[in-house]
Design a protein around this motif. Structure first.
Motif, PDB file in Angstrom:
ATOM      1  N   ALA A   1      25.323  47.811   6.936  1.00  0.00           N
ATOM      2  CA  ALA A   1      26.673  47.395   6.552  1.00  0.00           C
ATOM      3  C   ALA A   1      27.704  48.459   6.941  1.00  0.00           C
ATOM      4  CB  ALA A   1      26.725  47.132   5.036  1.00  0.00           C
ATOM      5  N   PRO A   2      28.104  48.470   8.217  1.00  0.00           N
ATOM      6  CA  PRO A   2      29.151  49.424   8.644  1.00  0.00           C
ATOM      7  C   PRO A   2      30.395  49.234   7.779  1.00  0.00           C
ATOM      8  CG  PRO A   2      28.186  48.311  10.549  1.00  0.00           C
ATOM      9  CD  PRO A   2      27.673  47.610   9.333  1.00  0.00           C
ATOM     10  N   PHE A   3      31.002  50.347   7.309  1.00  0.00           N
ATOM     11  CA  PHE A   3      32.190  50.157   6.457  1.00  0.00           C
ATOM     12  C   PHE A   3      33.265  51.210   6.651  1.00  0.00           C
ATOM     13  CE2 PHE A   3      32.336  53.212   2.875  1.00  0.00           C
ATOM     14  CZ  PHE A   3      31.153  53.913   3.101  1.00  0.00           C
ATOM     15  N   PHE A   4      32.963  52.356   7.265  1.00  0.00           N
ATOM     16  CA  PHE A   4      33.926  53.468   7.246  1.00  0.00           C
ATOM     17  C   PHE A   4      33.952  54.148   8.608  1.00  0.00           C
ATOM     18  CE2 PHE A   4      35.047  57.920   6.531  1.00  0.00           C
ATOM     19  CZ  PHE A   4      35.969  57.904   5.503  1.00  0.00           C
ATOM     20  N   VAL A   5      35.139  54.247   9.198  1.00  0.00           N
ATOM     21  CA  VAL A   5      35.302  54.968  10.464  1.00  0.00           C
ATOM     22  C   VAL A   5      36.293  56.108  10.236  1.00  0.00           C
ATOM     23  CG1 VAL A   5      36.241  54.837  12.815  1.00  0.00           C
ATOM     24  CG2 VAL A   5      34.804  52.987  11.945  1.00  0.00           C
ATOM     25  N   CYS A   6      35.900  57.308  10.660  1.00  0.00           N
ATOM     26  CA  CYS A   6      36.823  58.446  10.543  1.00  0.00           C
ATOM     27  C   CYS A   6      37.362  58.793  11.928  1.00  0.00           C
ATOM     28  CB  CYS A   6      36.096  59.654   9.956  1.00  0.00           C
ATOM     29  SG  CYS A   6      37.114  61.130   9.978  1.00  0.00           S
TER      30      CYS A   6
ATOM     31  N   ARG B   1      48.446  53.300  10.886  1.00  0.00           N
ATOM     32  CA  ARG B   1      47.643  52.089  10.651  1.00  0.00           C
ATOM     33  C   ARG B   1      46.396  52.390   9.816  1.00  0.00           C
ATOM     34  NH1 ARG B   1      46.765  49.661  16.396  1.00  0.00           N
ATOM     35  NH2 ARG B   1      45.970  47.891  15.192  1.00  0.00           N
ATOM     36  N   ALA B   2      46.269  53.637   9.373  1.00  0.00           N
ATOM     37  CA  ALA B   2      45.066  54.031   8.627  1.00  0.00           C
ATOM     38  C   ALA B   2      45.047  53.437   7.222  1.00  0.00           C
ATOM     39  CB  ALA B   2      45.003  55.553   8.539  1.00  0.00           C
ATOM     40  N   ASP B   3      43.829  53.259   6.688  1.00  0.00           N
ATOM     41  CA  ASP B   3      43.687  52.905   5.275  1.00  0.00           C
ATOM     42  C   ASP B   3      43.806  54.149   4.410  1.00  0.00           C
ATOM     43  OD1 ASP B   3      43.043  50.027   5.313  1.00  0.00           O
ATOM     44  OD2 ASP B   3      41.378  50.693   6.562  1.00  0.00           O
ATOM     45  N   SER B   4      43.346  55.281   4.932  1.00  0.00           N
ATOM     46  CA  SER B   4      43.488  56.543   4.192  1.00  0.00           C
ATOM     47  C   SER B   4      43.671  57.685   5.177  1.00  0.00           C
ATOM     48  CB  SER B   4      42.267  56.793   3.303  1.00  0.00           C
ATOM     49  OG  SER B   4      41.074  56.771   4.053  1.00  0.00           O
ATOM     50  N   VAL B   5      44.404  58.687   4.719  1.00  0.00           N
ATOM     51  CA  VAL B   5      44.708  59.852   5.554  1.00  0.00           C
ATOM     52  C   VAL B   5      44.544  61.097   4.691  1.00  0.00           C
ATOM     53  CG1 VAL B   5      46.527  61.071   6.833  1.00  0.00           C
ATOM     54  CG2 VAL B   5      46.427  58.579   6.920  1.00  0.00           C
ATOM     55  N   VAL B   6      43.869  62.095   5.235  1.00  0.00           N
ATOM     56  CA  VAL B   6      43.826  63.393   4.544  1.00  0.00           C
ATOM     57  C   VAL B   6      44.721  64.375   5.281  1.00  0.00           C
ATOM     58  CG1 VAL B   6      42.368  65.421   4.142  1.00  0.00           C
ATOM     59  CG2 VAL B   6      41.598  63.173   3.390  1.00  0.00           C
TER      60      VAL B   6
ATOM     61  N   ALA C   1      42.150  51.960  15.224  1.00  0.00           N
ATOM     62  CA  ALA C   1      42.740  51.013  14.262  1.00  0.00           C
ATOM     63  C   ALA C   1      42.430  49.578  14.687  1.00  0.00           C
ATOM     64  CB  ALA C   1      44.248  51.243  14.176  1.00  0.00           C
ATOM     65  N   ASP C   2      42.566  49.302  15.997  1.00  0.00           N
ATOM     66  CA  ASP C   2      42.254  47.941  16.504  1.00  0.00           C
ATOM     67  C   ASP C   2      40.806  47.574  16.178  1.00  0.00           C
ATOM     68  OD1 ASP C   2      44.753  47.684  17.587  1.00  0.00           O
ATOM     69  OD2 ASP C   2      44.150  48.267  19.628  1.00  0.00           O
ATOM     70  N   LEU C   3      39.927  48.511  16.465  1.00  0.00           N
ATOM     71  CA  LEU C   3      38.496  48.262  16.232  1.00  0.00           C
ATOM     72  C   LEU C   3      38.229  48.002  14.742  1.00  0.00           C
ATOM     73  CD1 LEU C   3      35.525  48.387  17.346  1.00  0.00           C
ATOM     74  CD2 LEU C   3      35.534  50.799  16.726  1.00  0.00           C
ATOM     75  N   CYS C   4      38.840  48.805  13.889  1.00  0.00           N
ATOM     76  CA  CYS C   4      38.586  48.670  12.442  1.00  0.00           C
ATOM     77  C   CYS C   4      39.114  47.330  11.919  1.00  0.00           C
ATOM     78  CB  CYS C   4      39.214  49.834  11.681  1.00  0.00           C
ATOM     79  SG  CYS C   4      38.308  51.363  11.951  1.00  0.00           S
ATOM     80  N   ILE C   5      40.244  46.901  12.461  1.00  0.00           N
ATOM     81  CA  ILE C   5      40.773  45.604  12.016  1.00  0.00           C
ATOM     82  C   ILE C   5      39.823  44.491  12.463  1.00  0.00           C
ATOM     83  CG2 ILE C   5      42.635  43.918  12.461  1.00  0.00           C
ATOM     84  CD1 ILE C   5      44.560  46.289  12.154  1.00  0.00           C
ATOM     85  N   ARG C   6      39.421  44.584  13.735  1.00  0.00           N
ATOM     86  CA  ARG C   6      38.504  43.572  14.281  1.00  0.00           C
ATOM     87  C   ARG C   6      37.211  43.505  13.471  1.00  0.00           C
ATOM     88  NH1 ARG C   6      39.110  45.534  19.399  1.00  0.00           N
ATOM     89  NH2 ARG C   6      37.022  46.422  19.489  1.00  0.00           N
ATOM     90  N   GLU C   7      36.707  44.653  13.100  1.00  0.00           N
ATOM     91  CA  GLU C   7      35.388  44.716  12.449  1.00  0.00           C
ATOM     92  C   GLU C   7      35.493  44.773  10.919  1.00  0.00           C
ATOM     93  OE1 GLU C   7      32.414  44.634  13.878  1.00  0.00           O
ATOM     94  OE2 GLU C   7      33.146  44.538  15.942  1.00  0.00           O
ATOM     95  N   ARG C   8      36.719  44.705  10.399  1.00  0.00           N
ATOM     96  CA  ARG C   8      36.976  44.763   8.948  1.00  0.00           C
ATOM     97  C   ARG C   8      36.370  46.027   8.326  1.00  0.00           C
ATOM     98  NH1 ARG C   8      34.974  40.301  10.307  1.00  0.00           N
ATOM     99  NH2 ARG C   8      33.041  40.573   9.099  1.00  0.00           N
ATOM    100  N   LEU C   9      36.672  47.167   8.951  1.00  0.00           N
ATOM    101  CA  LEU C   9      36.160  48.453   8.468  1.00  0.00           C
ATOM    102  C   LEU C   9      37.300  49.271   7.880  1.00  0.00           C
ATOM    103  CD1 LEU C   9      34.031  49.380  11.617  1.00  0.00           C
ATOM    104  CD2 LEU C   9      33.270  48.223   9.538  1.00  0.00           C
ATOM    105  N   TRP C  10      36.948  50.195   7.018  1.00  0.00           N
ATOM    106  CA  TRP C  10      37.935  51.120   6.453  1.00  0.00           C
ATOM    107  C   TRP C  10      38.259  52.155   7.518  1.00  0.00           C
ATOM    108  CZ3 TRP C  10      40.079  51.281   1.489  1.00  0.00           C
ATOM    109  CH2 TRP C  10      40.782  52.444   1.172  1.00  0.00           C
ATOM    110  N   PHE C  11      39.555  52.334   7.803  1.00  0.00           N
ATOM    111  CA  PHE C  11      39.965  53.305   8.826  1.00  0.00           C
ATOM    112  C   PHE C  11      40.549  54.545   8.134  1.00  0.00           C
ATOM    113  CE2 PHE C  11      43.295  54.273  12.322  1.00  0.00           C
ATOM    114  CZ  PHE C  11      42.474  55.256  12.859  1.00  0.00           C
ATOM    115  N   HIS C  12      39.769  55.623   8.222  1.00  0.00           N
ATOM    116  CA  HIS C  12      40.203  56.884   7.623  1.00  0.00           C
ATOM    117  C   HIS C  12      40.628  57.835   8.742  1.00  0.00           C
ATOM    118  CE1 HIS C  12      40.229  60.371   4.989  1.00  0.00           C
ATOM    119  NE2 HIS C  12      39.528  61.025   5.894  1.00  0.00           N
ATOM    120  N   VAL C  13      41.682  58.623   8.510  1.00  0.00           N
ATOM    121  CA  VAL C  13      42.068  59.638   9.506  1.00  0.00           C
ATOM    122  C   VAL C  13      42.016  61.022   8.871  1.00  0.00           C
ATOM    123  CG1 VAL C  13      43.878  60.491  11.036  1.00  0.00           C
ATOM    124  CG2 VAL C  13      43.505  58.035  10.823  1.00  0.00           C
TER     125      VAL C  13
END
Ligand SMILES: Cc1ncc(COP(=O)(O)O)c(C=O)c1O
Length: 479
Positions: A234-239, A292-297, A257-269
């Protein structure tokens, strides 16, 4: 009937008299100001004898009686502090510098002395608002939309941990061990550590190879995600990286960001190092897609030059943090329902916490954002200058041109195998650092040991960088 004493006997009070408070502050003021004034003439690093000093300072029991302040300040400023990397000085070009702006340290003094409780809104609404303003400003900087939010942590690692926990909660079932996370082979180990703390075995974290500029291969990432889905995971998180520690590389955040939207993944930067370059025009261009990130540190103790102790997690939808952290208790006051009013204990791991907002808010208010922008622009220029100079040095190969303010390089000599070259470059770094005007660090990329210059301290200017380049030239002549 004996009466309880109204105050402890003289000499036993923890409350200093007004003259004693003044005397302590005066003594500290003198030492602190002297220290800052002498930073440029202090060695860039000096830990020779540090181990012996540490052994000498070993103290198994706390002292029953007090020690005169002068003795304590002497120990700190004359003995302990000098035996360290001078991370606040202009010559610190190693790892990721920060500097430690003075006004932020003053804010810490105010926070500590007033000791207000900012874990819940109701206990100090105006102070919580100041910290909320800071979070708002940072969300704006990252380009996150209305409804975004976040909190200030103690550093990037803890902020990353919270990001993974929030993502796990949003994207996976309670039984989450099929969840897989994707980083690049250049991503900071804080992300793998965060995944492990959040309960994921190391093998659930996929390190995707990077290209010749150390940016993640988005095509390989897409294939790996597909293969993992195929295998029932279950892929879920891309950093994505907005400035890697090794070479300052910035991934193609838009493509991620495009990939994460397509794959419904959490996009972290992970913008712990690079994020504050967003204040500059060049940084905004380099980091396009971060919005376009879901979370940013972000790490204010890096790119905002604050003293160590402040990171930030920003999320696209503030409610995800509440869902991950809210846990009420009967002994707590009523939490806020107005969406503009934040109880930090409801959106972050801590209940009692330092008044962390002040150490970011006060410098920004006092100096204004413009001076930070000019400083960061100067760092970008200095990294380019260092690269040009390094290119003119015989035998030096630029391994990574600056994408932000890191340049990675190494000495190459014909006829030497990889191992010999690595030894040669380790020797080079030691010789540069032994001169004590600058302190640089090394890393391994693509199997090779490389040297890196990271210009980030607000105290590093052209003059010191030139001294460092002079030391590299001199060391090159020796090896
Ligand atoms: C890119 C990157 N991410 C994360 C971290 C971890 O941050 P911290 O040291 O504040 O915990 C660092 C620290 O250098 C970093 O450079």
């Amino acid at each position: 009937m004996s009466k309880a004493p109204v105050s402890p006997p003289a000499g036993h009070s923890l409350e200093l008299s007004v003259p004693d408070m003044r005397a302590l502050l005066d003594a500290v003021r003198e030492r602190v100001v002297e220290h800052v004034a002498s930073l440029p003439s202090q060695p860039a690093a000096d830990v020779v004898g540090g181990d012996d000093l540490a052994r000498e300072l070993f103290e198994p029991e706390p002292p029953e009686g007090g020690t005169p302040a002068a003795e304590i300040l002497d120990l700190l400023f004359d003995r302990a502090i000098p035996k360290s990397f001078n991370t606040a000085g202009p010559g610190y070009l190693a790892y990721i510098p920060g500097g430690g702006v003075f006004s932020s340290a003053v804010a810490d003094l105010i926070s500590g002395v007033t000791n207000r409780y900012v874990g819940v809104w109701q206990a100090a609404p105006a102070l919580v608002q100041l910290e909320t303003n800071v979070v708002r400003w940072l969300c704006g900087l990252a380009g996150l939309p209305e409804g975004s939010g976040g909190y200030l942590s103690t550093g990037g690692s803890l902020a990353t941990f919270t990001a993974v926990v929030a993502a796990r909660r949003e994207k996976l079932p309670a039984d989450f061990l099929k969840g897989t996370l994707y980083v690049s082979d250049q991503t900071h180990h804080a992300v793998t550590k965060a995944a492990s703390l959040a309960g994921f075995p190391a093998e659930n974290v996929r390190a995707i190879p990077s290209d010749e500029r150390f940016r993640v291969r988005v095509d390989v990432l897409a294939d790996r995600i597909a293969a993992d889905r195929e295998a029932g995971l279950a892929p879920f998180f891309v950093c994505g990286n907005a400035g890697t520690t090794n070479t300052g590389a910035v991934d193609d955040l838009g493509a991620l960001a495009d990939l994460c939207i397509r794959e419904r993944l959490w996009f972290h930067v992970d913008a712990a190092y690079g994020g504050f370059f967003l204040i500059t025009e060049r940084g905004r261009i380099a980091l396009a897609g971060i919005e376009r990130a879901d979370s940013v540190v972000l790490d204010p103790h890096k790119g905002l030059f604050l003293p160590y102790g402040t990171g930030a997690l920003l999320v696209r939808d503030a409610e995800v943090l509440r869902r991950a952290h809210a846990a009420g208790a009967d002994y707590l006051p009523h939490m806020q329902e107005d969406p503009g009013f934040v109880d930090f204990c409801e959106i972050s791991p801590e209940l009692s916490r330092a008044n962390r907002g002040l150490r970011v808010w006060l410098p920004l208010k006092l100096h204004g954002l413009g001076v930070f922008r000019r400083n960061l622009d100067e760092k970008l220029d200095l990294a380019l200058h260092a690269t040009r100079e390094l290119k003119s040095m015989p035998g030096i190969e630029i391994v990574a041109e600056p994408q932000l303010s890191v340049v990675a390089f190494r000495l190459v000599k014909p006829g030497l195998d990889d191992e010999a070259l690595n030894r040669l470059n380790r020797d080079l770094i030691e010789r540069v650092n032994a001169r004590q005007r600058v302190h640089i660090s090394g890393t391994v990329v693509g199997g090779s040991f490389v040297l890196r210059i990271c210009v980030l301290s607000f105290r590093t200017h052209l003059e010191r960088l030139e001294e460092g380049l002079e030391d590299i030239r001199a060391a090159l002549a020796e090896v």
